[in-house]
Design a protein around this motif. Sequence first.
Motif, mmCIF file in Angstrom:
data_model
loop_
_atom_site.group_PDB
_atom_site.id
_atom_site.type_symbol
_atom_site.label_atom_id
_atom_site.label_comp_id
_atom_site.label_asym_id
_atom_site.label_seq_id
_atom_site.Cartn_x
_atom_site.Cartn_y
_atom_site.Cartn_z
ATOM 1 N N VAL B 27 38.723 72.049 133.972
ATOM 2 C CA VAL B 27 38.548 71.411 135.285
ATOM 3 C C VAL B 27 38.850 69.918 135.238
ATOM 4 O O VAL B 27 38.880 69.301 134.179
ATOM 5 C CB VAL B 27 37.094 71.590 135.807
ATOM 6 C CG1 VAL B 27 36.699 73.057 135.838
ATOM 7 C CG2 VAL B 27 36.104 70.785 134.978
ATOM 8 N N SER B 39 40.376 73.048 139.503
ATOM 9 C CA SER B 39 40.825 73.733 138.292
ATOM 10 C C SER B 39 42.045 73.041 137.707
ATOM 11 O O SER B 39 42.916 72.586 138.448
ATOM 12 C CB SER B 39 41.173 75.178 138.629
ATOM 13 O OG SER B 39 41.850 75.779 137.536
ATOM 14 N N THR B 66 34.749 77.185 138.594
ATOM 15 C CA THR B 66 36.099 76.638 138.707
ATOM 16 C C THR B 66 36.840 76.927 137.407
ATOM 17 O O THR B 66 36.287 76.700 136.326
ATOM 18 C CB THR B 66 36.042 75.100 138.892
ATOM 19 O OG1 THR B 66 34.983 74.775 139.770
ATOM 20 C CG2 THR B 66 37.354 74.568 139.413
ATOM 21 N N GLY B 67 38.057 77.409 137.523
ATOM 22 C CA GLY B 67 38.807 77.658 136.295
ATOM 23 C C GLY B 67 40.056 78.459 136.552
ATOM 24 O O GLY B 67 40.660 78.372 137.624
ATOM 25 N N ASP B 72 39.495 77.780 142.534
ATOM 26 C CA ASP B 72 40.450 76.697 142.272
ATOM 27 C C ASP B 72 39.871 75.315 142.569
ATOM 28 O O ASP B 72 40.282 74.331 141.958
ATOM 29 C CB ASP B 72 41.718 76.899 143.101
ATOM 30 C CG ASP B 72 42.520 78.102 142.641
ATOM 31 O OD1 ASP B 72 42.744 78.224 141.421
ATOM 32 O OD2 ASP B 72 42.895 78.918 143.489
ATOM 33 N N SER B 327 36.177 80.309 133.110
ATOM 34 C CA SER B 327 35.489 79.195 133.759
ATOM 35 C C SER B 327 34.273 78.883 132.913
ATOM 36 O O SER B 327 33.869 79.702 132.087
ATOM 37 C CB SER B 327 35.070 79.589 135.180
ATOM 38 O OG SER B 327 34.004 80.533 135.123
#
Lengths: 332, 332
Positions: B27, B39, B66-67, B72, B327
């Motif tokens: 991130v 991301s 997020t990842g 995203d 993530s």
Amino acid sequence: MQRFLNNPDDIVDETVAGFVRAHRDLVRLSPDNARVVVSQSAPQQGRVGIVTGGGSGHEPAFIGYTGRNLVDAVAVGELFSSPTAKSFHDAICAVDGGAGVAVLYGNYAGDNMNVKMARKMAKKDGIDVDTVVANDDVCSAPLAEREKRRGVAGEIFMWKIGGAKAASGASLPEVIGAAQKAIDNCRSIGVGLGPCTLPQVGHPNFEIEPGKMELGIGHHGEPGMRVEDLRTANEVADEMVKIVLDDHDLPDGTEVAVLVSGLGATPVNELYVLYDRIEQQIEARGLKVYRPFVGNYFTSLEMVGATLTVMALDDELKALLDHDAASPGLTT
Amino acid sequence: MQRFLNNPDDIVDETVAGFVRAHRDLVRLSPDNARVVVSQSAPQQGRVGIVTGGGSGHEPAFIGYTGRNLVDAVAVGELFSSPTAKSFHDAICAVDGGAGVAVLYGNYAGDNMNVKMARKMAKKDGIDVDTVVANDDVCSAPLAEREKRRGVAGEIFMWKIGGAKAASGASLPEVIGAAQKAIDNCRSIGVGLGPCTLPQVGHPNFEIEPGKMELGIGHHGEPGMRVEDLRTANEVADEMVKIVLDDHDLPDGTEVAVLVSGLGATPVNELYVLYDRIEQQIEARGLKVYRPFVGNYFTSLEMVGATLTVMALDDELKALLDHDAASPGLTT
């Protein structure tokens, strides 16, 4: 005592049963011993087996690091108590692939005694066993008596490195050498803000008064180096980094892995608040953070607090740290 | 209040800063808005972007999802408060790859209002935005008024499914359809054993007396369906499964994903104790657990308690659930 509890005598068996159900893609219970968790990928013929073990209540440690290219089997003890020698022995037998077994565990009297006995039992079985004893807790004894220090969250790095070395096809002495280097290169400190309660006891076995913190506290509430007024997160982070790096005299430019773990009841966001400052302080001392880990990696029931572990890296340790691995507690 | 804290006004900024440092492989911070986490793999031209957002204090939710092939971008709010419309809008812009953006968020008044405004702003930019509103908390309204129910840990499944669908190259309506199906198929319940404290307030904004539990509690301490005497872990697990599955009338043999999350201060081992019983009860009702998740996935600061989420699966949802993703909070 506000907790999800049946009979306190059953808590470890129920924890292990739920853990094995939840992570059946990675782990299984030994058919011979309900206190031994084994990786689904162990044993492997010709590969050194990795065993650890310790008291329960530190989840995801110890069982949570069982998996692929990490720990192959874990001997499970009662809450905050060593596993039996039999469990260590059964764990060793469960992962023996003919290339020997490395038992990588923490420096506590019960564990030392029981691993020693298990090693003798394994010798009779013709299994070659060697050990590394983690002693990364800087506040538990002076550096000159490092062999007296307790093992804490640095054990996670020791397991990761040892497991990766074994996965690379290394011999038992090579695996032991890498795991020993990992823990030699680790220093840790814990800070306690609130105690925890063993369900069978029903009240905390140590106290931390409101407005105070215990610097250097152990994973079972062992006394730290001092109790003092609780300061701001940044001041606590500064003190943790100072104590660890004063003990860990590293050349300028050294790359390090950093692990910040909650002790159980500290909100996750506070770990990030601490980490933000910790990384800045580590870099201000001329070191370079190669890889950070922040989360509840090694807890003590619902203790309030956090630990910091710093491992100095070289090229071998970096490659082993990044080697593919999968476990409930850690995935690369 | 025993916590790692600087100025309470800075806690969210410090959390985000530490989070981005700790997980920089996955991130980054938006260069335009310090309350938007993006991301490292977004935006991607031609791929639908996935956005969520919500109040802080639920870590790893929301930022922790997020990842890669998951969320995203995340709009970050104050503790237990909605992100601003501007932050939602900036998150949308940060992940726009020309194929539209799906905003998958929870049913709270502030979030509804701010997402609506952000959507209007994005429309002016020529970005096609559609939404799914999570409403999986069975105790927050009757089934007949499902649109009034709050979103809780089922959001994690909604994000996983939506992210995987987007990664497969699906169109915006297809991504929305899959995420909507995921949350439609989710039911959740929370049980609170102890309250949490907003640092800026300094005392809990709700109470749970010792010896009591609140069945159906919300993620911010919203009142549950009833307060009653705390029972054994097995009895609590039975009640959670009963409430969720009575609401979620599923055909015999249905495969389900199950998520048990701690609320912050409950020891990890207790989650496994609960899970052990929960899986047995789910299977006793003729369902099949396809994939379990147990851990601190969606917390509420240091609230003591746990949540259960059950998502009914079909072949599409199983494939999307298992699709590669990475993530800080969830990896497959």
